[in-house]
Scaffold this motif. Structure first.
Motif, mmCIF file in Angstrom:
data_model
loop_
_atom_site.group_PDB
_atom_site.id
_atom_site.type_symbol
_atom_site.label_atom_id
_atom_site.label_comp_id
_atom_site.label_asym_id
_atom_site.label_seq_id
_atom_site.Cartn_x
_atom_site.Cartn_y
_atom_site.Cartn_z
ATOM 1 N N UNK A 21 0.825 -1.200 0.000
ATOM 2 C CA UNK A 21 0.000 0.000 0.000
ATOM 3 C C UNK A 21 0.864 1.257 0.000
ATOM 4 N N UNK A 22 1.995 1.221 0.717
ATOM 5 C CA UNK A 22 2.859 2.398 0.777
ATOM 6 C C UNK A 22 3.467 2.725 -0.578
ATOM 7 N N UNK A 74 0.810 4.479 -2.560
ATOM 8 C CA UNK A 74 0.664 5.854 -2.083
ATOM 9 C C UNK A 74 1.759 6.732 -2.672
ATOM 10 N N UNK A 75 2.984 6.233 -2.666
ATOM 11 C CA UNK A 75 4.097 6.987 -3.237
ATOM 12 C C UNK A 75 3.917 7.225 -4.726
ATOM 13 N N UNK A 76 3.400 6.222 -5.441
ATOM 14 C CA UNK A 76 3.170 6.369 -6.867
ATOM 15 C C UNK A 76 2.110 7.435 -7.158
ATOM 16 N N UNK A 77 1.080 7.489 -6.296
ATOM 17 C CA UNK A 77 0.063 8.515 -6.503
ATOM 18 C C UNK A 77 0.648 9.905 -6.283
ATOM 19 N N UNK A 78 1.413 10.065 -5.198
ATOM 20 C CA UNK A 78 2.030 11.368 -4.954
ATOM 21 C C UNK A 78 2.924 11.769 -6.121
ATOM 22 N N UNK A 79 3.696 10.828 -6.633
ATOM 23 C CA UNK A 79 4.567 11.129 -7.774
ATOM 24 C C UNK A 79 3.750 11.547 -8.988
ATOM 25 N N UNK A 80 2.639 10.841 -9.224
ATOM 26 C CA UNK A 80 1.796 11.164 -10.371
ATOM 27 C C UNK A 80 1.174 12.547 -10.218
#
Length: 251
Positions: free
Chosen positions: A3-4, A7-13
């Motif tokens: 899950x983490x 979450x990081x991928x969404x922030x990057x996107x």
């Protein structure tokens, strides 16, 4: 996949989208901020409209700390927000012809004012008609939309046009069709939309530009302060009294 990591991928996107609109829309952001400053300086009024989740960005610039006190929410009953029951009714109302014109003609908006219209797809009848009617009434229209939808979807307005076709200034959120940033093999549908983050940031950038443009002309920007800081309520009372004839979200 953890899950983490997602979450990081969404922030990057989301950060990537923000950087994209910061650079690619710089000219349009400047133009929109200047138009709003011109309108405030000339005694005009400001309105924002969005349907469904697009209304979140509209509400984000109305009656809030650090925002322009003159920005008013243009409300279409059953469409602003997702509190209407059932929630699908709001989506259906976006496709009804004639609704936008009736609402706009019944509103305080008049020639010389600015209307910000937010619609991710820009394809439904309501935002298209809203923009067309607003310009007929003499308003300037700033559209916030994803231009990608105009090449990958069909318009739902009888004219076959999109929101972007009826605006004085278009802010392209550059959100991909479908509004979802992430996909993984174990989840069938794409997920994690970023349109609210990007659209809100676009509009706050415009408001910051407008405040700066007013200050450069020697005009105090009619900004609100937080009601939760000492002196905030008194400041806001002064601003609302001074500009009371252009504020419609209070009695």
């Amino acid at each position: 996949m953890s899950e983490s990591k997602l979450a990081g991928q969404f922030f990057d996107a989301a950060i990537g989208r923000l950087q994209q609109v910061r650079d690619a829309d710089a000219g349009e952001i400047e133009a929109a901020g200047t138009l709003i400053a011109d309108t405030v300086a000339a005694g005009g009024r400001l309105f924002a409209f969005g349907a469904g989740h697009s209304s979140l960005a509209a509400q984000d610039v109305v009656y809030r700390a650090g925002g322009l006190a003159l920005m008013n929410l243009l409300v279409v009953p059953g469409v602003v927000g997702v509190d209407v029951m059932p929630a699908t009714l709001g989506s259906a109302l976006e496709r009804v012809d004639g609704l936008a014109t009736v609402v706009l003609e019944s509103s305080p908006a008049r020639s010389g004012d600015v209307l910000v219209i937010i619609s991710l797809s820009g394809r439904n009848a309501l935002p298209v008609e809203m923009a067309m009617s607003a310009r007929t009434l003499g308003l300037k229209v700033i559209g916030v939309t994803s231009v990608a939808y105009t090449t990958e979807t069909k318009s739902r307005h009888a004219s076959g046009t999109y929101l972007k076709d009826h605006c004085d200034i278009v802010l392209d959120s550059r959100i991909p069709v479908g509004d979802a940033e992430l996909t993984v093999d174990t989840i069938e549908a794409p997920f994690a939309p970023a349109s609210t983050v990007v659209t809100s940031a676009l509009l706050q950038a415009v408001m910051a530009t407008a405040a700066g443009a007013l200050a450069d002309r020697g005009i105090e920007p009619p900004l609100l302060r937080s009601g939760n800081v000492d002196g905030g309520p008194e400041w806001n009372t002064r601003v609302m009294t001074e500009y009371g004839d252009r504020i419609f979200y209070r009695h």
